[in-house]
Design an enzyme around this catalytic site. Structure first.
Site, mmCIF file in Angstrom:
data_model
loop_
_atom_site.group_PDB
_atom_site.id
_atom_site.type_symbol
_atom_site.label_atom_id
_atom_site.label_comp_id
_atom_site.label_asym_id
_atom_site.label_seq_id
_atom_site.Cartn_x
_atom_site.Cartn_y
_atom_site.Cartn_z
ATOM 1 N N ASP A 1 -6.077 7.796 6.609
ATOM 2 C CA ASP A 1 -5.458 7.234 5.404
ATOM 3 C C ASP A 1 -4.013 7.738 5.306
ATOM 4 O OD1 ASP A 1 -4.992 6.239 2.759
ATOM 5 O OD2 ASP A 1 -7.118 6.381 2.320
ATOM 6 N N ASN B 1 -0.532 2.405 6.161
ATOM 7 C CA ASN B 1 -0.894 3.637 5.460
ATOM 8 C C ASN B 1 0.078 4.773 5.767
ATOM 9 O OD1 ASN B 1 -2.685 4.718 3.507
ATOM 10 N ND2 ASN B 1 -4.367 3.644 4.488
ATOM 11 N N ASN C 1 0.855 -1.183 0.000
ATOM 12 C CA ASN C 1 0.000 0.000 0.000
ATOM 13 C C ASN C 1 0.892 1.234 0.000
ATOM 14 O OD1 ASN C 1 -2.605 1.165 -0.088
ATOM 15 N ND2 ASN C 1 -2.507 1.618 2.088
#
Length: 310
Positions: A218, A164, A113
């Protein structure tokens, strides 16, 4: 404070992510993780234009970081691999070159990610389970890694749900990290000599009495004063946080539900660029969802992105 939020003339991303400001080219690089028309993108400040490119055989690109001492090479996240692409920043196709490293050969359901380089260019990034396999709250199957050229990969954090936001305060020797499903921002002591992190603590809990506050934190960036800017997936805002006091200083609203990440840029490093998503997984989206935004008038400056040494 009088700030202004404006959309940048840009393609609509399915899942815009990972903005990185390159001071040398005055460009913002970012990705559309699941986009059909573009996987990597470059916003040219001087031209006020976004260029995009796809990579044959690689439909999912989770991050892009310029490579140190190169003018046309970028580290990208492709599944559980980190590869190098060659791109002139203009052409609609980028060419995949060597694979630097890969992880989790036993976890085919995972992907990289978010990822960034620390202040000296070491790679840091983590994994998560593929979204289509179910609720991310159910499985903490990700790992957070550091990669140093010549030394290889080292796992730093385990049992991560959704790796994240990352940010470093070089002056204070602190590292900040978000596992989205924990609804908080964690701080670690950071050793610039070896890149190790230690002494984990929560600097701000964004939950609502321990429950889902209606969004998940996020991506994240930091300004020159040490304040954090946390994007909110599902929250239509960026939250400015003072990590020393554990206090929310400001909320910046956006005409997009899924606000994914942020990076400071511009000639004076005083423009906050923000990526968003237009995914329809969570129902109908506002018209401007998925576009790149800029925030001016915040009265602060940020730090340029660091190129990665791979």
């Amino acid at each position: 404070m009088s700030f202004k939020v404006e959309p940048v003339s840009s393609p609509k991303s399915v899942l815009g992510e990972g903005p990185h400001w390159d001071e040398g080219t005055q460009s913002l690089y970012y990705t559309d993780i699941y986009g059909k028309e573009a996987s990597i993108l470059r916003y040219d400040y001087n031209e006020n234009k976004v260029y995009s490119a796809t990579i044959d055989g690689e439909p999912v690109v989770s991050f892009i970081i310029p490579v140190a001492n190169q003018t046309d090479q970028y580290a990208i996240g492709i599944g559980r691999r980190v590869g190098i692409v060659q791109w002139d920043g203009v052409s609609p196709k980028a060419k995949l070159g060597p694979i630097c490293f890969d992880v989790e050969s036993d976890k085919l359901s995972n992907r990289f990610n978010d990822a960034k380089a620390d202040p000296v260019g070491r790679f840091y990034g983590g994994t998560m389970r593929l979204e289509e396999l179910g609720d991310l709250f159910e499985v903490a199957g990700g790992t957070f890694y550091r990669y140093i050229k010549g030394e290889g990969v080292k796992d730093l954090l385990h049992n991560v749900h959704c790796s994240n936001g990352l940010a470093w305060n070089e002056k204070e020797k602190k590292f900040y990290f978000i596992d989205s499903i924990k609804f908080d921002v964690k701080e670690f002591d950071y050793d610039p000599k070896n890149g190790n992190i230690s002494n984990e603590k929560v600097v701000i809990d964004l939950s609502s009495n321990g429950k889902n506050p209606g969004f998940v934190p996020d991506g994240m960036t930091i300004d020159a004063e040490g304040n954090l800017y946390v994007a909110t997936w599902g929250g239509s805002k960026i939250i400015k946080v003072d990590p020393k006091k554990g206090k929310v200083l400001l909320e910046i609203p956006f005409p997009a539900k899924q606000v994914t990440s942020a990076a400071f840029g511009g000639p004076d490093m005083d423009i906050l660029y923000v990526t968003t998503a237009a995914t329809d997984r969570d129902g109908e989206q506002p018209p401007l969802a998925g576009h790149l935004f800029k925030v001016t008038g915040l009265g602060v400056k940020g730090l340029p992105g660091v190129k990665v040494r791979v």
